[in-house]
Write an enzyme that holds these catalytic residues in place. Structure first.
Site, mmCIF file in Angstrom:
data_model
loop_
_atom_site.group_PDB
_atom_site.id
_atom_site.type_symbol
_atom_site.label_atom_id
_atom_site.label_comp_id
_atom_site.label_asym_id
_atom_site.label_seq_id
_atom_site.Cartn_x
_atom_site.Cartn_y
_atom_site.Cartn_z
ATOM 1 N N HIS A 41 39.613 30.878 35.407
ATOM 2 C CA HIS A 41 39.513 29.507 35.725
ATOM 3 C C HIS A 41 39.771 28.397 34.712
ATOM 4 O O HIS A 41 40.215 27.556 34.791
ATOM 5 C CB HIS A 41 38.024 29.039 36.159
ATOM 6 C CG HIS A 41 37.370 30.123 37.453
ATOM 7 N ND1 HIS A 41 36.705 31.035 37.324
ATOM 8 C CD2 HIS A 41 37.681 30.106 38.548
ATOM 9 C CE1 HIS A 41 36.286 31.603 38.387
ATOM 10 N NE2 HIS A 41 36.871 30.930 39.377
ATOM 11 N N SER A 189 37.993 38.185 37.687
ATOM 12 C CA SER A 189 37.255 37.820 38.843
ATOM 13 C C SER A 189 35.856 37.464 38.803
ATOM 14 O O SER A 189 35.386 38.444 37.973
ATOM 15 C CB SER A 189 37.847 38.945 39.855
ATOM 16 O OG SER A 189 36.888 38.680 41.036
#
Ligand code: PAF
Length: 304
Positions: A41, A189
């Site tokens: 991210h 993840s």
């Protein structure tokens, strides 16, 4: 000291803040997330900061994209840490809508893109991409960014969102960021934190299987069944319960028999109770083959 990053939970306020930013002539970049932020991210946030004058990140665990029995309730929520990370990075606005502010019982509209979701996660998780598209459409309409950033780890999601944005003329340019990996190759993840130590140690085998298939392509293998067998063998060595292993066209997301053009090697499986996905995109031509980022030339007038 006043924090530089603004925060809001209100879609109306987020819209007003971003309208004011646009009125100043500043470009805006948007990174939608479900929180539990990791380097994947953050790399997208950095892309946005580099390309846009003003960056907004949303954190919303979208109930509409989780199926029955999936991990909506246990999905990692780390609001304070996420906010600190984003502030440190220089994010300008953090938008954390409450579910009630995005959805109501009166809603009647759905968004779906045909055929691109027929295989891979679209087949394995019925309704998932409609949930993703609905929330992404809403978030894009609220924030109206010039640029929006998605990770190639969720390649099918990225392709479907790009198609929706192009088809519905969302005035946004979509960028894909490469999958960010741990040192042993495991794709980052939010769900990796569900893994036990033993599962974590075995999890890179999915990547290893995909890499072995990519190497076989580089050496001249073009037969999709042979490539799938290589990935399956890698995943089996790690103890994965295989959900799918597919070789698809990187633009249409349809299975192909022979690797050629832009090819996506995609895999999903369960490590214990944790569902994991990964992929490698390859450009395969007569002159050879190599890894690539997916691109969508000509799909949207805003790409130009
Ligand atoms: O990739 C994700 O985290 C989500 O699917 C997204 C794009 C934020 C929509 O909820």
């Amino acid at each position: 000291m006043t924090p530089r990053m603004k925060k809001t939970t209100s879609p109306a306020e987020a819209g007003q803040i971003l309208s004011a930013v646009r009125r100043k002539g500043l470009s805006t970049g948007f990174v939608p997330t479900m929180g539990g932020l990791h380097e994947g991210h953050l790399s997208l946030v950095r892309m946005s900061l580099a390309r846009s004058d003003y960056t907004v990140v949303s954190i919303f665990v979208n109930p509409k994209q989780f199926g029955e029995g999936e991990d909506f309730d246990r999905y990692p929520r780390a609001a304070e840490r996420d906010s600190e990370l984003l502030e440190e990075l220089g994010c300008d606005l953090l938008f954390v809508p409450a579910a009630g502010s995005l959805y109501s019982d009166a809603d009647r509209t759905s968004v779906s893109v045909s055929s691109l979701g027929d295989h891979l996660c679209g087949a394995a998780r019925p309704g998932h991409f409609d949930g993703v598209l609905l929330v992404v459409a809403k978030l894009l309409n609220i924030t109206r960014p010039d640029h929006a950033f998605f990770g190639q780890k969720d390649a099918q999601q990225a392709v479907i969102i790009q198609r929706m944005a192009a088809d519905l003329d969302f005035p946004v340019r979509i960028f894909l960021g490469p999958t960010v990996r741990e040192e042993d190759g495991l794709a980052m993840s939010s769900r990796n934190r569900y893994l036990s130590a033993a599962e974590r140690a075995a999890a890179p085998k999915m990547r290893a299987g995909l890499l072995a298939a990519a190497e076989a392509i580089e050496k001249g293998e073009r037969d999709a069944s042979a490539l799938k067998k290589i990935v399956i063998a890698g995943m089996a060595a790690g103890g994965f319960e295989i959900d799918y292993v597919e070789v698809v066209d990187g633009r249409t997301m349809q299975p192909i028999a022979e690797a050629s053009g832009t090819v996506l090697l995609a895999a999903a499986g369960k490590m214990g109770s944790t569902r994991m996905i990964d992929n490698i995109a390859m450009k395969v031509g007569p002159e050879g083959a190599g890894e690539t980022l997916l691109e969508f030339p000509g799909w949207s007038r805003y790409e130009r």
